[in-house]
Design a protein around this motif. Structure first.
Motif, mmCIF file in Angstrom:
data_model
loop_
_atom_site.group_PDB
_atom_site.id
_atom_site.type_symbol
_atom_site.label_atom_id
_atom_site.label_comp_id
_atom_site.label_asym_id
_atom_site.label_seq_id
_atom_site.Cartn_x
_atom_site.Cartn_y
_atom_site.Cartn_z
ATOM 1 N N ALA A 1 28.706 31.671 48.125
ATOM 2 C CA ALA A 1 28.309 30.598 47.207
ATOM 3 C C ALA A 1 29.065 29.303 47.461
ATOM 4 N N GLY A 2 29.905 29.284 48.470
ATOM 5 C CA GLY A 2 30.618 28.066 48.823
ATOM 6 C C GLY A 2 31.981 27.904 48.187
ATOM 7 N N HIS A 3 32.469 28.966 47.529
ATOM 8 C CA HIS A 3 33.795 28.922 46.899
ATOM 9 C C HIS A 3 34.775 29.661 47.814
ATOM 10 N N HIS A 4 35.448 28.904 48.647
ATOM 11 C CA HIS A 4 36.234 29.509 49.724
ATOM 12 C C HIS A 4 37.692 29.732 49.310
ATOM 13 N N TYR A 5 37.880 30.816 48.574
ATOM 14 C CA TYR A 5 39.209 31.213 48.118
ATOM 15 C C TYR A 5 39.444 32.666 48.497
ATOM 16 N N ASP A 6 40.715 33.060 48.471
ATOM 17 C CA ASP A 6 41.044 34.438 48.846
ATOM 18 C C ASP A 6 40.762 35.430 47.725
ATOM 19 N N GLY A 7 40.288 34.946 46.604
ATOM 20 C CA GLY A 7 40.038 35.787 45.445
ATOM 21 C C GLY A 7 40.510 35.066 44.193
ATOM 22 N N HIS A 8 40.772 35.858 43.148
ATOM 23 C CA HIS A 8 41.249 35.270 41.897
ATOM 24 C C HIS A 8 42.523 34.452 42.089
ATOM 25 N N THR A 9 43.460 34.978 42.887
ATOM 26 C CA THR A 9 44.779 34.359 42.993
ATOM 27 C C THR A 9 44.690 32.908 43.451
ATOM 28 N N GLY A 10 44.000 32.683 44.567
ATOM 29 C CA GLY A 10 43.871 31.325 45.076
ATOM 30 C C GLY A 10 43.031 30.436 44.181
ATOM 31 N N LEU A 11 41.975 31.002 43.624
ATOM 32 C CA LEU A 11 41.110 30.229 42.740
ATOM 33 C C LEU A 11 41.852 29.787 41.485
ATOM 34 N N LEU A 12 42.617 30.678 40.889
ATOM 35 C CA LEU A 12 43.360 30.327 39.674
ATOM 36 C C LEU A 12 44.426 29.275 39.953
ATOM 37 N N ALA A 13 45.077 29.388 41.109
ATOM 38 C CA ALA A 13 46.074 28.380 41.476
ATOM 39 C C ALA A 13 45.398 27.012 41.604
ATOM 40 N N HIS A 14 44.213 26.981 42.228
ATOM 41 C CA HIS A 14 43.484 25.720 42.381
ATOM 42 C C HIS A 14 43.056 25.151 41.029
ATOM 43 N N LEU A 15 42.508 25.996 40.176
ATOM 44 C CA LEU A 15 41.982 25.525 38.890
ATOM 45 C C LEU A 15 43.080 25.038 37.944
ATOM 46 N N THR A 16 44.278 25.567 38.110
ATOM 47 C CA THR A 16 45.383 25.161 37.234
ATOM 48 C C THR A 16 46.292 24.128 37.879
ATOM 49 N N GLY A 17 45.967 23.724 39.107
ATOM 50 C CA GLY A 17 46.791 22.738 39.792
ATOM 51 C C GLY A 17 48.155 23.256 40.187
ATOM 52 N N SER A 18 48.236 24.560 40.405
ATOM 53 C CA SER A 18 49.517 25.175 40.753
ATOM 54 C C SER A 18 49.711 25.201 42.264
ATOM 55 N N LYS A 19 50.929 24.978 42.694
ATOM 56 C CA LYS A 19 51.235 24.990 44.124
ATOM 57 C C LYS A 19 51.023 26.385 44.693
ATOM 58 N N SER A 20 51.429 27.392 43.950
ATOM 59 C CA SER A 20 51.262 28.767 44.394
ATOM 60 C C SER A 20 51.400 29.680 43.190
ATOM 61 N N SER A 21 51.111 30.946 43.396
ATOM 62 C CA SER A 21 51.296 31.926 42.340
ATOM 63 C C SER A 21 51.788 33.226 42.973
ATOM 64 N N PHE A 22 52.102 34.177 42.130
ATOM 65 C CA PHE A 22 52.630 35.448 42.600
ATOM 66 C C PHE A 22 51.815 36.585 41.990
ATOM 67 N N MET A 23 51.547 37.605 42.798
ATOM 68 C CA MET A 23 50.816 38.767 42.328
ATOM 69 C C MET A 23 51.787 39.895 42.005
ATOM 70 N N LEU A 24 51.746 40.340 40.755
ATOM 71 C CA LEU A 24 52.537 41.484 40.326
ATOM 72 C C LEU A 24 51.585 42.617 39.982
ATOM 73 N N LEU A 25 51.817 43.792 40.565
ATOM 74 C CA LEU A 25 51.062 44.987 40.206
ATOM 75 C C LEU A 25 51.945 45.816 39.290
ATOM 76 N N ALA A 26 51.439 46.087 38.094
ATOM 77 C CA ALA A 26 52.237 46.759 37.073
ATOM 78 C C ALA A 26 51.638 48.115 36.736
ATOM 79 N N SER A 27 52.510 49.117 36.662
ATOM 80 C CA SER A 27 52.100 50.443 36.215
ATOM 81 C C SER A 27 53.264 51.054 35.448
ATOM 82 N N GLU A 28 53.066 52.244 34.927
ATOM 83 C CA GLU A 28 54.076 52.852 34.067
ATOM 84 C C GLU A 28 55.389 53.111 34.793
ATOM 85 N N ARG A 29 55.345 53.565 36.045
ATOM 86 C CA ARG A 29 56.567 53.958 36.742
ATOM 87 C C ARG A 29 56.883 53.136 37.978
ATOM 88 N N LEU A 30 55.990 52.254 38.385
ATOM 89 C CA LEU A 30 56.228 51.470 39.592
ATOM 90 C C LEU A 30 55.604 50.093 39.425
#
Length: 326
Positions: free
Chosen positions: A125-154
């Motif tokens: 569709a012409g939205h050339h981002y790596d997924g949510h992470t890059g798109l959200l950084a663009h939409l919020t004007g953020s230089k970068s963001s970090f992905m945290l995967l959270a679970s009960e024990r790790l």
């Protein structure tokens, strides 16, 4: 969850399982709690999911007792067929996210929960981002963001995510590793915990004193030293073939992974259905399910909503921390 806490759930790719896991998850919640949620998407897609899943939720674009609030987003074309990659669906998924970000930046919601999108459809569709992470950084004007995967024990936080392994190695520099450590540390403080953090090595056995590479001693170790000097409880680098097992068994609260698969593989091995994806470093809060659009089962009602319930639960946690801080 506080009655004043508001959470928006984006529909994800309307051709995928997003609408189905949303209606299943909301059905599983007590009716009194559903008033805290707004689905950003289309009632047509939600009604279609209702039918597939045998659920009987009511939806409304205006406040109505017993109905799920929907922020209706216009899409460019007719509702796409279920289970197929399409330009219309890819564009719609971006429109939902854009609207949810507007709500969050305006302070109308405290956290966004995102259902899965399809990167191929989005790029088609012409939205050339790596997924949510890059798109959200663009939409919020953020230089970068970090992905945290959270679970009960790790829990893992990533120095890099959706880039090539060659690019990930280039990105594992002291400044970025330190920023990743700090982002994880601050997040855990926010949710009421001082994390014990371990930094995973980049090379086998952390380079074995230069035998298998020098990046660990040249870039990672200085980042750990600088973080320690700031009062952060962090150790490393520790060989990646042991650090995740040690964390899972209780030695650490958070592992800093150097690249996508290094952090994703252990999480998906031990918490495939319950781990959630949390975006850090943005001016808004966002939690996501940690699975894809599953086109092969979309429309069958078979999609498991446990991951969506986990995402909603984590969103409540950080949304409450946001409202308590105000």
């Amino acid at each position: 969850m506080s009655k004043d806490t508001r959470i928006a759930i984006t529909l994800g790719d309307p051709a995928g399982v997003g609408p189905e896991v949303i209606v299943k998850a909301l059905t599983a919640l007590p009716e009194v709690e559903r008033a805290n949620f707004t689905v950003v998407g289309n009632i047509e897609a939600l009604e279609r999911a209702n039918k597939s899943c045998g659920t009987s939720l009511a939806f409304s674009t205006t406040p109505r007792a017993g109905a799920i609030a929907v922020d209706e987003v216009e899409i460019d074309g007719v509702m796409p067929d279920i289970g197929k990659v399409s330009l219309v669906a890819g564009d719609a998924s971006v429109r939902y996210i854009r609207r949810a970000v507007e709500l969050a930046l305006a302070g109308d919601v405290d956290c966004i929960v995102t259902a899965p999108i399809n990167k191929e459809a989005m790029n088609l569709a012409g939205h050339h981002y790596d997924g949510h992470t890059g798109l959200l950084a663009h939409l919020t004007g953020s230089k970068s963001s970090f992905m945290l995967l959270a679970s009960e024990r790790l829990n893992t936080i990533h120095v890099s995510t959706h880039i090539s392994l060659r690019g990930a190695i280039e990105r594992a520099k002291t400044e970025r590793v330190l920023a990743t450590i700090e982002a994880g540390h601050q997040h855990f403080l926010r949710i009421g915990r001082k994390a014990r953090i371990a930094v995973a090595g980049l090379n086998p056995h952390c380079g074995e004193n230069g035998l298998f590479g020098t990046e660990d001693t040249e870039f990672l170790a200085p980042a750990v030293q600088q973080a320690c000097a700031k009062g952060i409880d962090v150790v490393g680098p520790i060989s990646a073939d042991t650090v995740f097992a040690r964390a899972y068994n209780g030695a650490f609260d958070l592992v800093v992974a150097q690249y996508h698969d290094q952090g994703h593989i252990p999480i998906k091995l031990v918490a495939f259905d319950s781990a959630v994806n949390v975006s850090l470093g943005l001016p808004i809060d966002r939690v996501s399910v940690d699975h894809g659009t599953a086109f092969d089962i979309a429309g069958t009602g078979k999609a498991n909503h446990v991951n969506m319930l986990s995402a909603i639960s984590y969103a409540r946690l950080i949304a409450t921390s946001r409202t308590n801080a105000l």
